[in-house]
Write a protein that holds these residues in place. Structure first.
Motif, PDB file in Angstrom:
ATOM      1  N   GLY A 102       0.589  -0.931  -0.102  1.00  0.00           N
ATOM      2  CA  GLY A 102      -0.039  -0.191  -0.024  1.00  0.00           C
ATOM      3  C   GLY A 102       0.795   1.194  -0.027  1.00  0.00           C
ATOM      4  O   GLY A 102       1.767   1.214   0.387  1.00  0.00           O
ATOM      5  N   PHE A 103       0.217   2.443  -0.718  1.00  0.00           N
ATOM      6  CA  PHE A 103       0.975   3.573   0.248  1.00  0.00           C
ATOM      7  C   PHE A 103      -0.292   4.583   0.587  1.00  0.00           C
ATOM      8  O   PHE A 103      -1.183   4.059  -0.048  1.00  0.00           O
ATOM      9  CB  PHE A 103       1.383   4.083  -1.723  1.00  0.00           C
ATOM     10  CG  PHE A 103       1.782   3.644  -2.699  1.00  0.00           C
ATOM     11  CD1 PHE A 103       3.445   3.195  -2.483  1.00  0.00           C
ATOM     12  CD2 PHE A 103       1.230   2.212  -3.386  1.00  0.00           C
ATOM     13  CE1 PHE A 103       4.045   2.432  -3.365  1.00  0.00           C
ATOM     14  CE2 PHE A 103       2.075   1.595  -4.093  1.00  0.00           C
ATOM     15  CZ  PHE A 103       4.064   1.898  -3.920  1.00  0.00           C
ATOM     16  N   LEU A 104       0.065   5.448   1.860  1.00  0.00           N
ATOM     17  CA  LEU A 104      -0.199   6.753   1.833  1.00  0.00           C
ATOM     18  C   LEU A 104      -0.040   7.364   1.867  1.00  0.00           C
ATOM     19  O   LEU A 104       1.681   8.037   2.081  1.00  0.00           O
ATOM     20  CB  LEU A 104      -0.318   5.470   3.642  1.00  0.00           C
ATOM     21  CG  LEU A 104      -1.469   6.249   4.402  1.00  0.00           C
ATOM     22  CD1 LEU A 104      -2.923   6.437   4.011  1.00  0.00           C
ATOM     23  CD2 LEU A 104      -0.639   6.378   5.593  1.00  0.00           C
ATOM     24  N   PHE A 105      -0.778   9.058   2.167  1.00  0.00           N
ATOM     25  CA  PHE A 105      -0.449  10.155   1.226  1.00  0.00           C
ATOM     26  C   PHE A 105      -1.029  10.925   2.526  1.00  0.00           C
ATOM     27  O   PHE A 105      -2.011  11.048   2.736  1.00  0.00           O
ATOM     28  CB  PHE A 105      -0.376  11.023   0.320  1.00  0.00           C
ATOM     29  CG  PHE A 105       0.647  10.102  -0.967  1.00  0.00           C
ATOM     30  CD1 PHE A 105       2.134  10.208  -0.844  1.00  0.00           C
ATOM     31  CD2 PHE A 105       0.483   9.335  -1.925  1.00  0.00           C
ATOM     32  CE1 PHE A 105       3.127   9.541  -1.579  1.00  0.00           C
ATOM     33  CE2 PHE A 105       0.665   8.570  -2.511  1.00  0.00           C
ATOM     34  CZ  PHE A 105       2.284   8.272  -2.408  1.00  0.00           C
ATOM     35  N   VAL A 130       3.343   1.999   2.783  1.00  0.00           N
ATOM     36  CA  VAL A 130       4.905   3.097   2.778  1.00  0.00           C
ATOM     37  C   VAL A 130       4.169   4.269   2.119  1.00  0.00           C
ATOM     38  O   VAL A 130       3.431   4.215   1.704  1.00  0.00           O
ATOM     39  CB  VAL A 130       5.608   3.138   2.241  1.00  0.00           C
ATOM     40  CG1 VAL A 130       7.248   1.402   2.684  1.00  0.00           C
ATOM     41  CG2 VAL A 130       5.933   2.847   0.792  1.00  0.00           C
ATOM     42  N   GLY A 131       4.605   5.904   3.284  1.00  0.00           N
ATOM     43  CA  GLY A 131       4.092   7.356   2.568  1.00  0.00           C
ATOM     44  C   GLY A 131       4.865   7.852   3.372  1.00  0.00           C
ATOM     45  O   GLY A 131       5.363   7.844   3.702  1.00  0.00           O
ATOM     46  N   GLY A 132       3.692   9.110   3.215  1.00  0.00           N
ATOM     47  CA  GLY A 132       4.265   9.748   4.128  1.00  0.00           C
ATOM     48  C   GLY A 132       3.493  11.638   3.354  1.00  0.00           C
ATOM     49  O   GLY A 132       2.211  11.324   3.169  1.00  0.00           O
ATOM     50  N   THR A 133       4.612  12.540   4.646  1.00  0.00           N
ATOM     51  CA  THR A 133       3.884  13.670   4.321  1.00  0.00           C
ATOM     52  C   THR A 133       3.918  14.595   3.282  1.00  0.00           C
ATOM     53  O   THR A 133       5.085  15.172   2.553  1.00  0.00           O
ATOM     54  CB  THR A 133       3.866  14.004   5.624  1.00  0.00           C
ATOM     55  OG1 THR A 133       3.584  13.523   6.747  1.00  0.00           O
ATOM     56  CG2 THR A 133       2.952  15.467   6.076  1.00  0.00           C
ATOM     57  N   SER A 134       3.021  15.340   2.702  1.00  0.00           N
ATOM     58  CA  SER A 134       2.976  16.360   1.588  1.00  0.00           C
ATOM     59  C   SER A 134       3.868  17.022   1.865  1.00  0.00           C
ATOM     60  O   SER A 134       3.641  17.551   3.163  1.00  0.00           O
ATOM     61  CB  SER A 134       1.648  16.565   0.699  1.00  0.00           C
ATOM     62  OG  SER A 134       0.904  17.542   1.838  1.00  0.00           O
ATOM     63  N   GLY A 135       4.830  18.480   1.095  1.00  0.00           N
ATOM     64  CA  GLY A 135       5.717  19.098   1.102  1.00  0.00           C
ATOM     65  C   GLY A 135       5.402  20.339   0.447  1.00  0.00           C
ATOM     66  O   GLY A 135       4.502  20.188  -0.599  1.00  0.00           O
ATOM     67  N   ASP A 136       6.140  21.417   0.721  1.00  0.00           N
ATOM     68  CA  ASP A 136       5.748  22.832  -0.094  1.00  0.00           C
ATOM     69  C   ASP A 136       7.372  23.566  -0.126  1.00  0.00           C
ATOM     70  O   ASP A 136       7.504  24.646  -0.635  1.00  0.00           O
ATOM     71  CB  ASP A 136       4.686  23.806   0.172  1.00  0.00           C
ATOM     72  CG  ASP A 136       4.805  24.055   1.482  1.00  0.00           C
ATOM     73  OD1 ASP A 136       5.959  23.343   2.446  1.00  0.00           O
ATOM     74  OD2 ASP A 136       4.135  24.886   2.351  1.00  0.00           O
ATOM     75  N   CYS A 137       8.090  22.183  -1.112  1.00  0.00           N
ATOM     76  CA  CYS A 137       9.258  22.927  -1.181  1.00  0.00           C
ATOM     77  C   CYS A 137       9.546  24.094   0.398  1.00  0.00           C
ATOM     78  O   CYS A 137      10.279  25.135   0.039  1.00  0.00           O
ATOM     79  CB  CYS A 137       9.362  23.930  -1.836  1.00  0.00           C
ATOM     80  SG  CYS A 137      10.036  23.360  -3.625  1.00  0.00           S
TER      81      CYS A 137
END
Length: 485
Positions: A102-105, A130-137
């Protein structure tokens, strides 16, 4: 498909997705914004990465908007159930022999990642994710999730599917515990007021001072993290929690308000916080060690990596002891913060993104962390089975092989099968009835009914034993006849 982009303006992301829509179907597209993405040797903080899975991967996607009134564990369980139901609709029967992944965001605004992951793990126990938290540079202002053709906020996106290749979950961080620790004696959520009965920041700053020999007053004056600024020592010497499985979970320090520590995630009173430490060299070695092990284990590995953005800041630091993350009064964190990186640190094997948090479910372990990396290793070696050829060794006829091959991962009606085979309708019905009577295929009760294979491995193992028994019986009869001559 997974779309990862370091574009930070919503209108730019929408334009990107509209461009994709004009060329491909985006009904199974998920993804998020990032602090940078990488593929093979390339690295960008102003681009996009599209990861496409071929037809051998059966993947279902789901998205839910998180409301502040939602119980995060119930939310996670609901998200997992809905995704699993969609996968079962795509693939008629998920057997225990199939490898699922699975993937998770998550959205940056989420503060309940660990609880949501617990809920997901309750439903999808044993399935690696596996996955993670989104970013914004590194702006730390506004991040987005991508689901089909939509650009979303305050949501969680999930994918689950079958993986036909050899695979493995990886996790690491490069930190090691020091001798300094303290007990949380007063806390509320992610805010820690006291350690060992004393003001929390004073205790933490003294730990760093005693370990590094930097004067306590200098730490308080120059390296007091506030709103993602002055993170030098907080990155090199974060606090961590030691779990019952022997792993250390890093507790990222968002800010210091007065003498209180504001962590990224909740910590309970009574918890012992250990001061961890790393260096740019140890951060680099943590990745290189994993890559070397993967190279020795997999023929042709591809690594989908979710790597904490701050790890790359640490590794690109010039000073080997103090990570000089430059900041100014106009920004919470520098734009493109002195990474000085022109190519991916994961070399030719890695594809993925820089995140604001990393999620992993592996066996009994399930948690969301920061200052770490997680990943999915897939062996891309082409070891696909030529079913039309291999099934003949189980003494199926050519026509039976043709039908079985179609039903291996699909539910089909007679009409749908007829469109794909060169067999008359009368003969097809004979084949379907014969295969069903032998328990090789099954049919549902729909109108029109659909045919499918329940568990291919189980079916072939049974036929293999039947053929073995027939062989032994025929061999015995031949030997009896020969003995009479």
């Amino acid at each position: 498909m997974i779309l990862l982009t370091s574009l930070t303006k919503k209108e730019d992301i929408v334009e990107l997705i509209n461009g994709l829509k004009s060329k491909i179907d985006v009904s199974k597209l998920i993804g998020c914004t990032t602090a940078g993405e990488f593929s093979e040797w390339k690295f960008t903080q102003n681009g996009a990465l599209l990861i496409v899975f071929d037809e051998h991967y059966k993947i279902a996607i789901e998205c839910k908007k998180f409301d502040s009134n939602d119980d995060p564990r119930d939310f996670g369980m609901s998200l997992a159930r809905d995704a699993l139901k969609k996968l079962k609709d795509i693939s008629p029967k998920i057997s225990l022999d199939e490898t699922l992944v699975g993937f998770l965001f998550f959205d940056w605004n989420s503060d309940n990642e660990n609880e949501i992951i617990e809920g997901i793990s309750n439903i999808l126990s044993g399935i690696p994710i596996v996955g993670g938290t989104s970013g914004d540079c590194f702006k730390f202002e506004r991040t987005f999730l991508i689901y089909q053709g939509k650009v979303l906020e305050n949501s969680v996106v999930k994918a689950i599917g079958t993986c036909p290749k050899k695979m493995e979950i990886i996790y690491g961080h490069g930190y090691k515990p020091t001798q300094y620790y303290a007990r949380v004696t007063k806390a509320n959520g992610k805010v820690v007021y006291e350690l060992d009965g004393k003001p929390a920041f004073q205790v933490y700053a003294k730990m760093i001072s005693d370990h590094t020999k930097i004067p306590y007053e200098e730490i308080v004056k120059k390296f007091k993290p506030q709103n993602f600024k002055n993170l030098d020592l907080a990155l090199l010497y974060p606090l961590g929690v030691h779990d019952t499985c022997g792993n250390y979970h890093i507790k990222f320090l968002e800010s210091v308000e007065g003498d209180t520590l504001v962590l990224m995630h909740e910590v309970k009173e009574g918890t012992f916080l250990v001061m961890m430490e790393t260096t740019p060299e140890n951060t680099k070695k943590s990745r290189e060690k994993v890559i070397e092990r993967i190279k020795n284990k997999f023929k042709n590995p591809i690594i989908f990596v979710v790597d904490c953005a701050c790890r790359w800041v640490i590794e690109s630091s010039i000073d080997g002891k103090i990570c000089r993350v430059q900041t100014n009064s106009e920004s919470k964190f520098p734009k493109n913060p002195l990474l000085n990186i022109k190519e991916s640190l994961w070399g030719p094997y890695g594809i993925g993104f820089l995140s604001y948090g990393e999620s992993v479910i592996k066996g009994i372990l399930s948690y969301h962390n920061t200052l770490t990396f997680v990943g999915l290793v897939i062996d891309s070696s082409d070891e696909r089975v030529d079913w039309r050829e291999e099934l003949k060794y189980f003494e199926f006829s050519n026509d039976e092989v043709e039908v079985i091959s179609l039903l291996m991962d699909k539910k089909l009606t007679v009409r749908e099968i007829l469109e794909k085979v060169s067999i008359s309708q009368t003969k097809l019905y004979q084949i379907l009835n014969e295969l069903e009577s032998r328990g090789i295929i099954r049919s549902d009760e729909g109108k029109p009914k659909k045919f499918y294979i329940d568990n291919l491995k189980e079916v072939l193992e049974r036929i293999h034993l039947e053929l073995e028994n027939q062989y032994r019986f025929k061999k015995k009869k031949r030997e009896e006849l020969l003995s009479k001559l």
